[in-house]
Each structure stands twice: as structure tokens, then as C-alpha cells.
Design an enzyme around this catalytic site. Structure first.
Site: not given
Ligand code: PLP
Ligand code: COI
Length: 364
Positions: A77, A202-204
Site C-alpha cells: 500500500f 516495503a510498505k506491506t
């Protein structure tokens, strides 16, 4: 290479009535109010990539219970705000940087990248239709949440072949519930957020799931947010659950932890480094230990500390609780550099100061 896509529009036949919308916009909080529409773009490897881009009424998704996102967490995201300038026009801050970070996250999570022009077009489409959801509160904005999920129904462990990219929009006020001038942090000693070689940069979603227990611990101890240490030595200060950190020394130097792969490369972090260096302030991207933090706060070598991010903007840190030990930064109140930086950044974002870096993209 994805062929050019045009967006179709299906307007919500049942938008929230004006009176209810205005009531919601008078005190939106953070992430609780949503606009009438959303963007959806589908990806199918068998169809050659991204296809069928649309704006449609915001509503529940239909997902197969075997959809890969529900089992192996293939999800990424972004978060960025829409600002309203004095002219009434809406504007974005460095949206290309969000598009690039989404794609960096996609590569780490074995997901398809999305062409930058589609990312930007999606945000523009949504705001063209839902821009009137701008909140009436001071400092308010519309927070955009672009995200991508693996939708293929398949239980084998391999990258999915079908995905959805979706954008929803939420009118927001401030991120922190408390009105305190500075926040308090709780040092997570038992849990870490991310390890070397893992998914910290990571934007996870999984990174945020890992932060929930430590955030609950922070709340139990009366603190506003959690601060994570590195996973290997449990020594180096990394970041908060959803913000990067800066340390301001009394001699004028500024330190922020380096991007070694375990912390999120914040766009606010990068922008503040640029603003500071342009002012002639020396910014070092170097490791800073929890022991040094405590010692520097005690001796007065550290004069200010602040957290930063899209949601949090620039938020002063007043005190830190490490187990039983609490230390205060400066006099616990927001420092002058923190206040000045917040002002400089928000004035560029809101169009009330010049934008020499080309960071602002007007919509419409
Ligand atoms: N660190 C984490 C873990 C975050 O979730 C965020 C928010 O997006 C940030 C840092 C700050 O990033 P940005 O300034 O791009 O919002
Ligand atoms: C942001 O600042 O955009 C974030 O993603 C932080 C938090 C809301 C997850």
C-alpha cells in the site's frame, strides 16, 4: 508493457447526503470517514497485464476465499495526502515518489509493477469526482490509500497471477488523538519490526501486523507510539510503527537512521533532509544507538527529536520510556528546529510558500 488504459466511470447512485457528509467532515479523525467512490484496476497475467480501469461506487469487494492475499499476504500500500491551496485547487505532494515506492514494494513482494502514469491518473480521477469531500478542519486533508492485493484463487505458494490495484480516499484531521504538543515513545525491547533481508523497506501489510502488539504495549504504558530497535544487535534505533525519526544535536547537526533495508524510505524523511541541507544544516544518515539517545538526552547533547511521515507530518518527541527508565528530550516541549521544519514543509504542501523543488502537482 501495458497498453494505454482509459477509466470508465460508474457514479454512486446513493452518495452520502450532504448534511451527513458535512457532519462527518467537521471532525473526521484519521481513517474513519470514506468518500463515495473508489478506483479499481485489474491485472491478469493471461491478459497481458493491467486492464479494465474504472471509477465506481465505494463498496465491499468480492473475493474468492482462496485469494492469495488472504493466505500469503501479498499486499502492498501507499499513503499520500491531497492538499487544498488558497486558490481552491487540490494538489498532491511528490506523488511520483509514492508511485516509485509502490513499485519498489511490488518488486519485493513478487507483485506486478504499475506504470506511474496509471497511478497518477487513478488519483486524479478519484479526486475529480470526490474532491468535495475535503474536510473543514484546520490542517485537514484527504488521505489517499492506494493498495494492491493478490486476487488469484490458488493455495500453492508462488506469486499470484491476478491482482487488483485499488484507491480509496479518507478525509482526515490529525493522526494523533492526544492534543499534547509532543508525543511520548515506548521502546520495544521484546519485539522487532523487520530484520535484515526481510520486508522492512516495503510498505506491506505484514510489517504493520508485526507492529500491533508493540503499539498496544506502548499504549498500556501510557505512550503514544512505539520505537523499534534493529533486529540483530537490538541497539540501533530504527523507526516508529508508521514514522521515521530525526535527532537534532545541540551543536546544530542532525542525524537520521540510514536506509539499510529494514526501515521504510519515507518521502517526508527525504523531503526534510533536502530542506535541511538547503538551509546549510549537516544531516548525517548514520546509526544512532538507544544508549547514545539516553545519554545525549541526559547530557543535553541532544536538543530535539521528531518523528515524520505523511500522516504524522512532523511530530515532536517529548519523552522516551525504555522499560522502567524514562528520559526527556530538551524540556519535553517542541523545539525550534522541529517547529520551523514543520512550518516550511506544510507551507510548501499547502501552496503558501514557493515550491523550488517541483514537489507539488496541481490536480484538475
Ligand atoms: N515509516 C513507516 C513504517 C511508515 O508507515 C511511514 C508512513 O508511510 C513512514 C515511515 C513515513 O513515510 P512517508 O513520509 O512516505 O509517509
Ligand atoms: C502514512 O503516514 O501514510 C502511513 O502509512 C502511516 C500509517 C497511517 C500507517
Amino acid at each position: 508493457m501495458t497498453a494505454p488504459l482509459s477509466f470508465t466511470r460508474e457514479l454512486n447512485p446513493d452518495p452520502l447526503p450532504t448534511e451527513q457528509r458535512e457532519a462527518a467532515l467537521a471532525s473526521p479523525g484519521f481513517g474513519k470517514v470514506f468518500t463515495d467512490h473508489m478506483i479499481v484496476i485489474d491485472f491478469d497475467e493471461a491478459r497481458g497485464g493491467w486492464h479494465t480501469a474504472r471509477l465506481c461506487p465505494r463498496g465491499p469487494l468480492r473475493l474468492d476465499p482462496a485469494a492469495a492475499v488472504l493466505h500469503y499476504a501479498q499486499e502492498i500500500f501507499e499513503g499520500l495526502k491531497v492538499y487544498r491551496h488558497d486558490s481552491g485547487r487540490l494538489a498532491l505532494f511528490r506523488p511520483e515518489a509514492n508511485a516509485a515506492r509502490l513499485n519498489a514494494s511490488a518488486r519485493r513482494m513478487a507483485m506486478p509493477t504499475l506504470p506511474e502514469h496509471l497511478f497518477l491518473q487513478a488519483l486524479g480521477e478519484l479526486m475529480e469526482v470526490d474532491g468535495h469531500w475535503f474536510p473543514a478542519v484546520s490542517g485537514g486533508s484527504i488521505y489517499l490509500r492506494p493498495f494492491m492485493i493478490a486476487t488469484e484463487a490458488f493455495l500453492g505458494v508462488r506469486p499470484a497471477r491476478q491482482y487488483k490495484f485499488i484507491v480509496i480516499a479518507s478525509p482526515v484531521g490529525g493522526y494523533f488523538k492526544s492534543d499534547a504538543p509532543a508525543v511520548s515513545l515506548w521502546v520495544s525491547r521484546q519485539h522487532v519490526r523487520a530484520a535484515p533481508g526481510g520486508t522492512g523497506a516495503a510498505k506491506t501489510g505484514g510489517n504493520y501486523a508485526a507492529s500491533l502488539i508493540p503499539i498496544a504495549e506502548a499504549t498500556e504504558h501510557g505512550c503514544d507510539q512505539v520505537v523499534f530497535l534493529d533486529a540483530v544487535e537490538r541497539t540501533w534505533v530504527e523507526e516508529l510503527g508508521g514514522m521515521n525519526l530525526f535527532f537534532v544535536l545541540a551543536d546544530g547537526r542532525v542525524i537520521t537512521p540510514p536506509l539499510t533495508g529494514t526501515i521504510l524510505p519515507g518521502i517526508t524523511r527525504d523531503s526534510l533532509i533536502t530542506l535541511l541541507r538547503d538551509e546549510g544544516v549537516a544531516v548525517a544518515e548514520e546509526p544512532y544507538s538507544i544508549d547514545r539517545w539516553r545519554a545525549d538526552a541526559g547530557s543535553g547533547v541532544l536538543s530535539e527529536c521528531f518523528a515524520c511521515g505523511t500522516a504524522a507530518v512532523v511530530t515532536p518527541v517529548g519523552s522516551v520510556l525504555d522499560g522502567e527508565q524514562r528520559f526527556t528530550i530538551g524540556d519535553g516541549a517542541p523545539g525550534p528546529l522541529t517547529k520551523r521544519l514543520r512550518e516550511r514543509l506544510t507551507r510548501i504542501q499547502s501552496g503558501s510558500a514557493p515550491d523550488p523543488y517541483g514537489w507539488v502537482t496541481q490536480l484538475g
